[in-house]
Design a protein around this motif. Sequence first.
Motif, PDB file in Angstrom:
ATOM      1  N   GLU A   1      -6.493   3.935  -2.109  1.00 20.75           N
ATOM      2  CA  GLU A   1      -5.409   4.172  -3.077  1.00 20.75           C
ATOM      3  C   GLU A   1      -5.528   5.515  -3.777  1.00 20.75           C
ATOM      4  O   GLU A   1      -4.559   6.014  -4.349  1.00 20.75           O
ATOM      5  CB  GLU A   1      -5.391   3.037  -4.112  1.00 20.75           C
TER       6      GLU A   1
ATOM      7  N   MET B   1       0.831  -1.197   0.000  1.00 22.91           N
ATOM      8  CA  MET B   1       0.000   0.000   0.000  1.00 22.91           C
ATOM      9  C   MET B   1       0.869   1.252   0.000  1.00 22.91           C
ATOM     10  O   MET B   1       1.927   1.268   0.624  1.00 22.91           O
ATOM     11  CB  MET B   1      -0.915   0.000   1.222  1.00 22.91           C
ATOM     12  N   HIS B   2       0.449   2.260  -0.714  1.00 23.92           N
ATOM     13  CA  HIS B   2       1.241   3.465  -0.833  1.00 23.92           C
ATOM     14  C   HIS B   2       1.122   4.321   0.420  1.00 23.92           C
ATOM     15  O   HIS B   2       0.167   4.230   1.180  1.00 23.92           O
ATOM     16  CB  HIS B   2       0.790   4.263  -2.060  1.00 23.92           C
TER      17      HIS B   2
END
Length: 285
Positions: free
Chosen positions: A74, A1-2
Amino acid sequence: MHDISLSQARLPTTLEIDVTDEFGEVRRQPIAAERALTVYLNRHEIVTLMTLGARPEALVVGYLRNQGLIGSREDLVAVHVDWEVEAAAVVTRHLPEDLEERLGKRTVTTGCGQGTVFGRLLEATALNALPTTRLHQSVLYALLENLGAYNETYKSAGAVHGCALCRQEEVLDFIEDVGRHNAVDTLAGRQWLEEVASADADIFYTTGRLTSEMVLKVAQMGISVLVSRSGVTQKGVELAERFGVLLIARAKGRHFQAIHAGDRLVLDAVPPKRPGDVAKRRAVR
């Protein structure tokens, strides 16, 4: 995950003022804070929220999530809160194509401080199917006892609502704010911001009424059991039936009122009836 660029702008939830009591004595008394926070989404002014300021980043993310203005975690790039200008700037990768149309359609709900629902969300029918979570009566009683350890701001200052994400009788996360809609939005935001391990929560608790707004937001979080110490509204009952949400209203001590229970409520801890119980139940309707 960013990673998400995130401010940490938490403020104290109470402040002290001088009050004069019934004896004419002046003393210091904690009161609940109430701050204005205007939310901007990619420079579009969305709404001004009134909040304690305990978890402002999670609040604005949860609000935008529950209004359908952010589609997924996201999409989030940054969330920055600046109390000097009373503003929260949220940056995302995408905006809804019909953003202006959504903002033009607002329904003022019955939430404390007046909640707002955008873009005909109350008419939503395309939510993901909810789990048919079963609730044991004994688990409900244990959960209510465990919740007694929370409500810190309410105990010291009053004037706030609390909401909790729970896994059966375990309290995973608890938030207080000046309105119950703020508290549920903050919990939704914390889920996305991964501050707590509450992805497997299966029960939602609130101190406020079970209104259409509350049922809708909890259903959007994928939870199908909603518990409150307060009552229900007609639209809340209708939406709960539509989405498959089991409502537990007026849950205090050993008393509760289950709505849309079917075989999902397991009566495994039925208390003995006492003289006057029926009259008391009629009195709170």
